[in-house]
Design a protein around this motif. Structure first.
Motif, PDB file in Angstrom:
ATOM      1  N   ASP A  46      27.597  57.461  -3.577  1.00 42.83           N
ATOM      2  CA  ASP A  46      26.201  57.553  -3.145  1.00 42.83           C
ATOM      3  C   ASP A  46      25.969  58.818  -2.331  1.00 42.83           C
ATOM      4  O   ASP A  46      26.909  59.347  -1.743  1.00 42.83           O
ATOM      5  N   VAL A  47      24.703  59.276  -2.252  1.00 39.96           N
ATOM      6  CA  VAL A  47      24.456  60.536  -1.540  1.00 39.96           C
ATOM      7  C   VAL A  47      24.948  60.564  -0.108  1.00 39.96           C
ATOM      8  O   VAL A  47      25.504  61.564   0.338  1.00 39.96           O
ATOM      9  N   GLN A  95      28.576  60.863  -0.206  1.00 38.13           N
ATOM     10  CA  GLN A  95      28.888  62.192  -0.707  1.00 38.13           C
ATOM     11  C   GLN A  95      28.827  63.213   0.418  1.00 38.13           C
ATOM     12  O   GLN A  95      29.730  64.038   0.573  1.00 38.13           O
ATOM     13  N   ALA A  96      27.777  63.119   1.243  1.00 41.18           N
ATOM     14  CA  ALA A  96      27.607  64.071   2.329  1.00 41.18           C
ATOM     15  C   ALA A  96      28.812  64.035   3.269  1.00 41.18           C
ATOM     16  O   ALA A  96      29.342  65.069   3.673  1.00 41.18           O
ATOM     17  N   SER A 155      22.931  71.525  -7.408  1.00 41.45           N
ATOM     18  CA  SER A 155      22.438  71.570  -6.019  1.00 41.45           C
ATOM     19  C   SER A 155      23.576  71.366  -5.030  1.00 41.45           C
ATOM     20  O   SER A 155      23.577  71.927  -3.942  1.00 41.45           O
ATOM     21  N   LEU A 156      24.571  70.573  -5.441  1.00 37.75           N
ATOM     22  CA  LEU A 156      25.744  70.404  -4.589  1.00 37.75           C
ATOM     23  C   LEU A 156      26.504  71.732  -4.512  1.00 37.75           C
ATOM     24  O   LEU A 156      26.912  72.174  -3.441  1.00 37.75           O
ATOM     25  N   ASN A 213      25.570  74.386  -2.090  1.00 38.12           N
ATOM     26  CA  ASN A 213      25.919  74.178  -0.691  1.00 38.12           C
ATOM     27  C   ASN A 213      27.402  74.271  -0.377  1.00 38.12           C
ATOM     28  O   ASN A 213      27.781  74.312   0.773  1.00 38.12           O
ATOM     29  N   PRO A 237      16.465  67.373 -10.817  1.00 37.22           N
ATOM     30  CA  PRO A 237      15.395  66.748 -10.040  1.00 37.22           C
ATOM     31  C   PRO A 237      15.544  67.152  -8.575  1.00 37.22           C
ATOM     32  O   PRO A 237      16.633  67.042  -8.016  1.00 37.22           O
ATOM     33  N   VAL A 238      14.468  67.637  -7.968  1.00 41.43           N
ATOM     34  CA  VAL A 238      14.565  68.124  -6.586  1.00 41.43           C
ATOM     35  C   VAL A 238      13.657  67.329  -5.656  1.00 41.43           C
ATOM     36  O   VAL A 238      12.756  66.638  -6.109  1.00 41.43           O
ATOM     37  N   VAL A 239      13.884  67.462  -4.354  1.00 42.39           N
ATOM     38  CA  VAL A 239      13.121  66.653  -3.409  1.00 42.39           C
ATOM     39  C   VAL A 239      12.142  67.437  -2.538  1.00 42.39           C
ATOM     40  O   VAL A 239      11.511  66.871  -1.669  1.00 42.39           O
ATOM     41  N   GLU A 288      20.677  52.696  -1.739  1.00 41.56           N
ATOM     42  CA  GLU A 288      22.065  52.935  -2.106  1.00 41.56           C
ATOM     43  C   GLU A 288      22.603  51.831  -3.017  1.00 41.56           C
ATOM     44  O   GLU A 288      22.019  50.757  -3.117  1.00 41.56           O
ATOM     45  N   THR A 289      23.758  52.090  -3.605  1.00 38.95           N
ATOM     46  CA  THR A 289      24.448  51.092  -4.408  1.00 38.95           C
ATOM     47  C   THR A 289      24.618  49.816  -3.590  1.00 38.95           C
ATOM     48  O   THR A 289      25.002  49.871  -2.430  1.00 38.95           O
ATOM     49  N   GLN A 329      19.352  64.083 -19.302  1.00 41.23           N
ATOM     50  CA  GLN A 329      18.581  63.240 -18.398  1.00 41.23           C
ATOM     51  C   GLN A 329      17.160  63.756 -18.277  1.00 41.23           C
ATOM     52  O   GLN A 329      16.195  62.995 -18.338  1.00 41.23           O
ATOM     53  N   HIS A 335      18.939  55.826  -7.544  1.00 40.47           N
ATOM     54  CA  HIS A 335      19.328  56.312  -6.230  1.00 40.47           C
ATOM     55  C   HIS A 335      19.213  57.826  -6.167  1.00 40.47           C
ATOM     56  O   HIS A 335      19.570  58.427  -5.177  1.00 40.47           O
ATOM     57  N   GLY A 359      15.295  62.800  -6.263  1.00 39.45           N
ATOM     58  CA  GLY A 359      14.523  63.809  -6.989  1.00 39.45           C
ATOM     59  C   GLY A 359      13.769  63.217  -8.165  1.00 39.45           C
ATOM     60  O   GLY A 359      12.626  63.584  -8.435  1.00 39.45           O
ATOM     61  N   ILE A 360      14.398  62.289  -8.873  1.00 39.28           N
ATOM     62  CA  ILE A 360      13.769  61.674 -10.046  1.00 39.28           C
ATOM     63  C   ILE A 360      12.543  60.877  -9.624  1.00 39.28           C
ATOM     64  O   ILE A 360      11.499  60.928 -10.266  1.00 39.28           O
ATOM     65  N   ARG A 412      10.695  61.419  -7.032  1.00 38.22           N
ATOM     66  CA  ARG A 412       9.647  62.351  -6.615  1.00 38.22           C
ATOM     67  C   ARG A 412       8.890  62.896  -7.821  1.00 38.22           C
ATOM     68  O   ARG A 412       7.679  63.081  -7.760  1.00 38.22           O
ATOM     69  N   GLU A 413       9.615  63.139  -8.918  1.00 45.64           N
ATOM     70  CA  GLU A 413       8.967  63.756 -10.066  1.00 45.64           C
ATOM     71  C   GLU A 413       8.296  62.755 -10.999  1.00 45.64           C
ATOM     72  O   GLU A 413       7.573  63.138 -11.895  1.00 45.64           O
ATOM     73  N   PHE A 462       7.941  61.751   0.922  1.00 44.95           N
ATOM     74  CA  PHE A 462       8.836  62.900   0.993  1.00 44.95           C
ATOM     75  C   PHE A 462       8.419  63.883   2.073  1.00 44.95           C
ATOM     76  O   PHE A 462       9.257  64.577   2.637  1.00 44.95           O
ATOM     77  N   LEU A 498      18.415  59.263   4.378  1.00 42.83           N
ATOM     78  CA  LEU A 498      18.642  59.343   2.940  1.00 42.83           C
ATOM     79  C   LEU A 498      18.122  60.662   2.374  1.00 42.83           C
ATOM     80  O   LEU A 498      18.803  61.350   1.610  1.00 42.83           O
ATOM     81  N   ILE A 499      16.919  61.039   2.771  1.00 39.56           N
ATOM     82  CA  ILE A 499      16.330  62.269   2.241  1.00 39.56           C
ATOM     83  C   ILE A 499      17.088  63.488   2.749  1.00 39.56           C
ATOM     84  O   ILE A 499      17.325  64.435   2.013  1.00 39.56           O
ATOM     85  N   THR A 555      20.225  63.830   3.405  1.00 40.08           N
ATOM     86  CA  THR A 555      21.572  64.054   2.861  1.00 40.08           C
ATOM     87  C   THR A 555      21.582  64.619   1.444  1.00 40.08           C
ATOM     88  O   THR A 555      22.625  64.969   0.942  1.00 40.08           O
ATOM     89  N   VAL A 556      20.424  64.688   0.809  1.00 39.39           N
ATOM     90  CA  VAL A 556      20.400  65.218  -0.554  1.00 39.39           C
ATOM     91  C   VAL A 556      20.711  66.717  -0.519  1.00 39.39           C
ATOM     92  O   VAL A 556      20.076  67.450   0.223  1.00 39.39           O
ATOM     93  N   PRO A 557      21.702  67.178  -1.295  1.00 39.90           N
ATOM     94  CA  PRO A 557      21.994  68.614  -1.307  1.00 39.90           C
ATOM     95  C   PRO A 557      20.808  69.390  -1.887  1.00 39.90           C
ATOM     96  O   PRO A 557      20.231  68.964  -2.884  1.00 39.90           O
TER      97      PRO A 557
END
Lengths: 329, 339
Positions: A186-187, A190-191, A216-217, A220, A259-261, B53-54, B206, B229, B232-233, B235-236, B259, B270-271, B273-275
């Motif tokens: 999970d993210v 992962q972090a 994206s990983l 960084n 997909p980005v945030v 999360e899972t 994907q 989880h 980005g998906i 959000r779009e 967001f 959660l937001i 930690t996204v790379p």
């Protein structure tokens, strides 16, 4: 940062998957890695990115010595990794370690953490006080010493991967191959794992060959990025410049698919190249440039001649006719 | 995003309304309290995301909605699942049959596991179409076959005749997922539940699958629940997002707002930690891990991992505070700002 630690020259790994014909039986080969060259420097993280089936794991397994290359050379600090016929010397095995993608299947479920960490120590550091070393290893990766007596099934996915990292560290290596170490996590986990890896890299002056499909990983963690497609590298660049100016159409397609945030990231995505098609079977690689079947800019030239790597300056190399022969476009 | 503007919930006619849903599992040594009073609602035509999360209960909730949870061990001690005003939990078998397929259908994460390897694609697609036609107007073989072909054409698969005769192993992962999408949409459902539809695929594939999905639901005006989880998906693809943590909805808001100004400490973590493609390293994220459902933490289930934990969080479960503009958050930090 300038001493070379790993150099691949025209490295090839073909697998024979079957035979065709009944009179002159011809081997059907999968060209998993088809003549790639790259250089890794001491202390850097080289990101190897590509879709499944692009050959990135084959590169990893060849480097670690699980496969013998079909041809080409792979040098570690100037020393050839595959000498004729002979086994790889212990000192080289010790120096190159690997962390696999799925920690659930790379740790033996019948052994506890102590036994898992003990094996590499037994082989590579005999004679020393092993218990002390195991406690020290766990401390280095921030796991409490009582974890020694746990079994893999008692740990979460993230903790299992951390044990796998500790096992790789046990031999005191200088190069660690990370084969998608966080894609099963999970993210937030992962972090944590990535930050641990980055800390260890500084502490022990490690070099990482970081394999992933997550750009994206990569942005960084890697200092340089190599993009692979069907067994060949199509673009290599320093990370910072690379994301500002991706040159190969495949790289642009990869970037536009992420997909980005945030809005700032949206701006970095190339708008013109939408992803189409699927990666062709590696048994039947298209003639000329292997990407031409999915490339929105494909020209006549692309089906005839396979482009060669061209250096566009600042360590940015691309293998595409659009860059090497812009006049024809 | 074509959805209607979100100005608070319209309690007038939610298409699906889950109220205080609890799901427990009886296991050796006790009871897993997985869903702990979930409230979830969506209007017709809305595209809703469900992230977490899972192991946070996303899939359990969807299975409860379709009533495919094995009971026992699962048990639903409280709650209502209203689909067009009628409680799914109280429906009889023939009523359920009308909901599954024509009312709600689902796409699973792993298309390889969702398709049966010993039946041809045609047999499986046609079975779904037959199941979902109402008993009175059974269609002929020819008609069913034609509808199966249309289903595959809609998901941009070439040569549907040949595909219907082939078996799942002859297809690539992307094609299998397209078949699953075609199958799910062939029944013209009012709600499509997509459970991690792209996770087992490569990024470029994907992207294609998600673009296709977006196009189709827009054309047919299907309501969608997208479970994932990958933030980005969400959000779009979606208009509104629910964030789930350990069996509770902790925050819900219109997508853009969630967001730009996430409120719950869990959502914020959660937001962050996204790379990012823009670089800047990776934030260390939320310490600890999802709690044990056998003995979940008292009060707010997030309190052992929360950096802004207060005394009240240990003892009392936070209700959903309304923050205006359809933004709700279950966290005591916002108790005084709530409208």
């Amino acid at each position: 940062m300038t001493t070379e630690i790993l150099t691949a020259t025209a490295l090839k790994k073909y697998f024979v998957v079957g035979r065709t014909g009944w009179r002159d039986r011809q081997a059907v080969t999968v060209k998993a890695v088809d003549g790639i060259s790259f250089t890794m420097y001491e202390g850097e993280t080289l990101g190897l990115v590509g879709e499944s089936g692009s050959g990135k794991s084959t590169v990893a397994y060849t480097t670690i010595g699980m496969y013998r290359p079909t041809s080409g050379s792979l040098k570690f600090r100037g020393q050839e990794l595959f000498q004729n016929g002979g086994q790889r010397p212990m000192s080289l095995r010790k120096a190159i370690q690997i962390v696999f993608q799925d920690p659930g299947s790379s740790l033996n479920p019948r052994r506890n953490i102590k036994q898992i960490l003990e094996l590499p120590l037994q082989i590579h550091q005999p004679g020393k006080n092993r218990l002390e070393q195991i406690v020290h290893l766990l401390e280095v990766v921030d796991l409490p010493p009582e974890y020694m007596y746990k079994y893999p099934h008692m740990l979460s996915g993230g903790e299992k991967q951390i044990v796998a990292i500790a096992r790789a560290l046990a031999t005191n290596p200088s190069l660690i191959i990370l084969d998608e170490p966080t894609s099963a996590l999970d993210v937030s986990v992962q972090a944590k794992t990535i930050n641990l890896l980055l800390r260890l890299q500084k502490e022990f002056n490690l070099s990482y060959l970081f394999i992933t499909h997550d750009l994206s990983l990569m942005r960084n963690v890697a200092s340089r990025v190599a993009i692979m497609y069907l067994g060949k590298i199509c673009e290599v660049a320093e990370t910072a410049g690379f994301f500002q100016n991706p040159l190969h159409p495949y790289t642009q397609m990869l970037l536009s698919s992420i997909p980005v945030v945030s809005v700032e990231e949206e701006a970095l995505k190339p708008k013109k190249v939408l992803s189409t098609g699927e990666i062709p079977s590696p048994v039947n690689i298209p003639s000329g440039c292997s990407f031409r079947t999915r490339c929105p800019f494909a020209m006549d030239l692309c089906s005839k001649i396979d482009p060669v790597m061209v250096d566009t300056g600042k360590g940015h190399s691309v293998r595409c006719h659009l860059v090497s022969q812009p006049a024809a476009a | 995003m074509a959805g209607s503007p979100v100005t608070g919930f319209s309690p007038a006619a939610p298409l699906l309304d889950v109220k205080n849903l609890q799901v427990h599992f009886a296991v050796y040594g006790g009871r897993l309290r997985v869903l702990d009073g979930v409230n979830f609602s969506m209007r017709s035509g809305e595209r809703v995301g469900l992230v977490g999360e899972t192991g946070c209960g996303k899939t359990t909730m969807m299975k409860a909605i379709l009533r495919v949870l094995p009971t026992p061990p699962a048990k639903i001690p409280a709650g209502e699942i209203l689909f067009k005003g009628r409680d799914i939990l109280k429906m009889r078998d023939h009523e359920l049959r009308a909901v599954r397929g024509r009312g709600i259908s689902m796409i699973f994460q792993d298309p390889t596991a969702a398709l049966n390897p010993v039946f041809s694609i045609g047999e499986q697609v046609e079975a779904v179409i037959r199941y979902s036609t109402s008993p009175g107007k059974a269609s002929s073989r020819e008609e069913t076959h034609q509808r199966a072909i249309t289903a595959l054409q809609e998901v941009a698969l070439a040569d549907p005749e040949r595909l219907l005769r082939s078996y799942p192993i002859q297809l690539s992962g992307g094609m299998r997922q397209r078949v699953c999408i075609g199958m799910a949409l062939s029944t013209r459902p009012e709600i499509l539940i997509a459970d991690e539809p792209g996770t087992s695929l490569d990024v470029t594939i994907q992207d294609q699958v998600l673009r296709l999905l977006r196009k189709l639901v827009e054309e047919k005006d299907t309501s969608v629940i997208l479970i994932t989880h990958t933030l980005g998906i969400v959000r779009e693809t979606t208009d509104r997002v629910y964030v789930m943590y350990a069996g509770n909805i902790v925050e819900s808001a219109p997508t853009a707002r969630l967001f730009s100004q996430p409120l719950h400490p869990y959502t914020q973590g959660l937001i962050s930690t996204v790379p990012r493609l823009t670089g800047g390293g990776i934030v260390s994220g939320i310490p600890g891990r999802i709690p044990d459902y056998l003995n979940p933490p008292s009060g707010c289930r997030f309190h052992p991992r929360c950096s802004q934990m207060m005394e009240i969080c240990r003892t009392t479960k936070p209700p959903a505070f309304k923050m205006g503009d359809g933004h709700e958050v279950a966290c005591f930090l916002y108790k005084d700002e709530a409208k």
